[in-house]
Enzyme design. Sequence first.
Site, mmCIF file in Angstrom:
data_model
loop_
_atom_site.group_PDB
_atom_site.id
_atom_site.type_symbol
_atom_site.label_atom_id
_atom_site.label_comp_id
_atom_site.label_asym_id
_atom_site.label_seq_id
_atom_site.Cartn_x
_atom_site.Cartn_y
_atom_site.Cartn_z
ATOM 1 N N ILE A 149 38.230 36.520 44.738
ATOM 2 C CA ILE A 149 38.178 36.998 43.194
ATOM 3 C C ILE A 149 37.535 38.218 43.407
ATOM 4 C CG2 ILE A 149 37.073 36.124 41.163
ATOM 5 C CD1 ILE A 149 39.244 34.452 42.334
ATOM 6 N N THR A 150 36.526 38.674 44.218
ATOM 7 C CA THR A 150 35.738 39.772 44.399
ATOM 8 C C THR A 150 36.665 40.959 44.085
ATOM 9 O OG1 THR A 150 34.145 38.679 45.766
ATOM 10 C CG2 THR A 150 34.085 41.041 45.716
ATOM 11 N N TYR B 119 47.795 36.403 32.375
ATOM 12 C CA TYR B 119 47.484 35.372 31.263
ATOM 13 C C TYR B 119 48.304 35.537 29.820
ATOM 14 C CZ TYR B 119 42.921 36.107 33.756
ATOM 15 O OH TYR B 119 41.996 36.261 34.598
ATOM 16 N N GLU C 199 52.933 46.977 37.790
ATOM 17 C CA GLU C 199 52.201 47.994 37.031
ATOM 18 C C GLU C 199 52.633 49.377 37.548
ATOM 19 O OE1 GLU C 199 48.211 46.851 37.811
ATOM 20 O OE2 GLU C 199 48.045 45.571 35.762
ATOM 21 N N HIS D 186 42.470 50.376 33.153
ATOM 22 C CA HIS D 186 42.815 48.827 33.506
ATOM 23 C C HIS D 186 42.053 48.133 34.543
ATOM 24 C CE1 HIS D 186 45.309 45.167 32.861
ATOM 25 N NE2 HIS D 186 45.642 45.303 34.342
#
Length: 300
Positions: free
Chosen positions: A95-96, A158, A208, A246
């Site tokens: 997650i870091t 999400y 992206e 972003h």
Amino acid sequence: MNFRSDSRVLLQGIVEPLGAIYAPLMKAYGTNLVAGVSPGHGGQTLHRIPVFDLVETAVATVGAIDTSVIFVPPYAALDAALEAIAAGIHQIVLITDGIPPLDMVALLRQAEATETLVVGPNSPGIIVPGQILLGIHPVEFYTPGPVGLISRSGTLTYEIALELTQAGFGQSIGVSIGGDAIVGSSFPQWLQILDEDDNTEVIVLVGEIGGDSEEAAAHYIAEAIDKPVIAYVAGRTAPKGRRMGHAGAIIDSQIAELGTEIGTADSKINAFERAKIPVARRPSQIPDLVKKALKLPMKR
């Protein structure tokens, strides 16, 4: 890949701010969170999860662990991941964000040598709707179904999951490969995983601007993937030659070593279109393309 409701999960950095917040949320979703690790906090219990000083001690006490989810600070992430690998854990979710690039190089060498799957860094992790949450995905956006969702983005994952859910298309998995410059697993790797997954009927790939991972993915899909794939590329209106934000995920769209066009939205969209992969112009178009794809034969 072993991401099921009975998978045994470790959380490294369980007393860190994010770890302390998401440990109970992961557990409430049904994740089999058997232990946490935070050096100096061994012997404590957090949300009825035993905390250990070392991964080795946790494994010796609670038994074999399938996946470690890592919430530790960037400077400690390499040691945490190597400690997990040394303890026999071969699925790691980072997650870091902001892990030093040379640390990621060292980690990926060890991961390759030990056949360890690394997701992230700078990733919200993995969710298999209705079964397991490995990270920070907002679970209310997801519902079980046939759409495999893979992305470089976090929050855009999400949004598209919610678009699919509201249109009646559940997801077999939601995974972000991560937004940092060097990440552990690639689009082709996850495309192959989902192509072999019995619960996935159609794949949605969210890219992206920056880098060439989408161009590589388009080529791989044309050569090796049998299931229908839908693509979306964020950043079509981003100005060229300007470093974007972003959350640090969108990088400079001018890649000097590869020419001035590689890395731009147009380059990525053209690559998908050459591979005959439908490309959504907006997230809201994705459900309609999924609906059409589900009517196609599995073989092109």
